[in-house]
Design a protein around this motif. Sequence first.
Motif, PDB file in Angstrom:
ATOM      1  N   LEU A 129       0.848  -1.193   0.000  1.00  0.00           N
ATOM      2  CA  LEU A 129       0.000   0.000   0.000  1.00  0.00           C
ATOM      3  C   LEU A 129       0.883   1.242   0.000  1.00  0.00           C
ATOM      4  O   LEU A 129       2.096   1.162   0.159  1.00  0.00           O
ATOM      5  N   LEU A 130       0.222   2.401  -0.138  1.00  0.00           N
ATOM      6  CA  LEU A 130       0.923   3.670  -0.280  1.00  0.00           C
ATOM      7  C   LEU A 130       1.961   3.553  -1.390  1.00  0.00           C
ATOM      8  O   LEU A 130       3.159   3.723  -1.194  1.00  0.00           O
ATOM      9  N   LEU A 168      -4.912   7.047  -1.883  1.00  0.00           N
ATOM     10  CA  LEU A 168      -6.052   6.309  -2.448  1.00  0.00           C
ATOM     11  C   LEU A 168      -5.731   4.835  -2.632  1.00  0.00           C
ATOM     12  O   LEU A 168      -6.642   4.003  -2.655  1.00  0.00           O
ATOM     13  N   SER A 169      -4.452   4.486  -2.775  1.00  0.00           N
ATOM     14  CA  SER A 169      -4.080   3.078  -2.986  1.00  0.00           C
ATOM     15  C   SER A 169      -4.513   2.209  -1.816  1.00  0.00           C
ATOM     16  O   SER A 169      -4.643   0.991  -1.965  1.00  0.00           O
ATOM     17  N   ARG A 170      -4.742   2.796  -0.636  1.00  0.00           N
ATOM     18  CA  ARG A 170      -5.200   2.035   0.523  1.00  0.00           C
ATOM     19  C   ARG A 170      -6.656   1.609   0.374  1.00  0.00           C
ATOM     20  O   ARG A 170      -7.112   0.713   1.095  1.00  0.00           O
ATOM     21  N   ARG A 171      -7.386   2.224  -0.564  1.00  0.00           N
ATOM     22  CA  ARG A 171      -8.835   2.009  -0.627  1.00  0.00           C
ATOM     23  C   ARG A 171      -9.314   1.421  -1.952  1.00  0.00           C
ATOM     24  O   ARG A 171     -10.476   1.044  -2.066  1.00  0.00           O
ATOM     25  N   ILE A 172      -8.453   1.361  -2.954  1.00  0.00           N
ATOM     26  CA  ILE A 172      -8.910   0.979  -4.300  1.00  0.00           C
ATOM     27  C   ILE A 172      -9.279  -0.496  -4.399  1.00  0.00           C
ATOM     28  O   ILE A 172      -8.776  -1.337  -3.668  1.00  0.00           O
ATOM     29  N   GLU A 173     -10.158  -0.755  -5.341  1.00  0.00           N
ATOM     30  CA  GLU A 173     -10.489  -2.107  -5.775  1.00  0.00           C
ATOM     31  C   GLU A 173     -10.540  -2.112  -7.289  1.00  0.00           C
ATOM     32  O   GLU A 173     -10.834  -1.075  -7.913  1.00  0.00           O
ATOM     33  N   ALA A 174     -10.235  -3.261  -7.887  1.00  0.00           N
ATOM     34  CA  ALA A 174     -10.338  -3.369  -9.343  1.00  0.00           C
ATOM     35  C   ALA A 174     -11.761  -3.032  -9.770  1.00  0.00           C
ATOM     36  O   ALA A 174     -12.729  -3.461  -9.146  1.00  0.00           O
TER      37      ALA A 174
END
Length: 440
Positions: A212-213, A277-283
């Motif tokens: 993450l991050l 945002l990378s902590r929360r994304i989903e495909a």
Amino acid sequence: MPAIASYDVAVIGGGASGLAAAITAARAGARTCVIERDVEAGLALLATGNGRCNISNNALRPRHYRHPDVAEELFGAHPEHDIAAFFTSLGLELAQEGEGRLYPITRRAESVRDVLLAACSRLGIDILTCSRVTDARQTGIWELTVSAPASPLAYKRGHDEKARVRNARKALASVALADSRLHAASVVLAVGGHVEEVCRVFLLPHLEERPLLCPIACELTPALDMASHGENTLEYLDGLRVEAMASLVRNGAAIAYEQGEVLFRRYGISGIAAFNLSRRIEAGDTIELDLFPHLNAANLESLLRTREQAIGSFSRSGTWFDGILARRLGELVTRAVSASSDQLATAAGLLHRIPLAVQGTAEPAQAQVRQGGIPFSIIDLDTLSLNPSTASASQAGLFACGEALDMDADCGGFNLAWAWLSGMRAGSYAAAHSRKELHA
């Protein structure tokens, strides 16, 4: 096999949380050692904050953390003051920059590492480098099997510190190893974001880890894709930095926002806004970039129409946006709206919502933290020990802290703050447990 070394507290991992735990335990009177896999302790600190080490933040609000309820319970009333007091006691002065970020006054990460290692030396903490725990048994005390080089590493120092460390790591990768045993009344797991092996050794559940991050892999939507013009759009934008409001959209609704610098890369986007945002994304998510978040749609369109009166009618040359957009981005917007019947209205809408289709995280080597590790369901938050209701007798005196636990947070000093605070708490209670065992 060599004689068995004996300690009150053994800390597995010599990163930020591990060094904080070891110093706190030693200050409480515990004979302490640090077992570190790398060639030296604290090396990961040197890369934090672009080499400046963003130690903490002056507003450690729980909402910045994956588990805000855990952060709130563990941090107490004045966590910022606790961290500042810890580093002041080590001789490190802090300085604040924008958004409450706290740095060493030198703005150099090695200053943080230096004061931590100096404290370990003053306190008599043994730092066992190039070592990893391969077996652990609880027989009233912890009996650890430690694998380490059978002979001192032989390597060339190199022309600078980075070369020296690189050469030492190469030597470690090929050296013969030997086992030794170590006894400790308490053990603190502070191994950072690669905890699966340690969980196997200590028979702990493990949540799958992921970086993450870090940058986000994504694609521009077809309407903005320049492939029809013989160019890869993101490669064309690679290296371009913009200030934007980035919205994370899932199932048609915005679920998170980050404002700051966005760096276009050939695989997607990077920069602090993307990292958070990378902590929360989903495909399947979409990230929408708003390049003019301070203007609403009507005001942005009005700005463009006023601009047309000042410099002339909208042009397809790609230079019409010079002065308000970087040339490459202006060319992209120009091509995307060229077929519209109302180009300025379409351009205004696009500048508020440049859409990127999320594929996942990218460049895991750049990740600042990892999600996953030891679940809080088995942790006593008061002491950061194994919860008595879930632990067996064979896990008594076992503590965990830092990134070994399933906690991560936004950029801005929040992750290192967690490392310091959880490390101090685990070290304090590990020392208390060792005293209890000694007097039992």
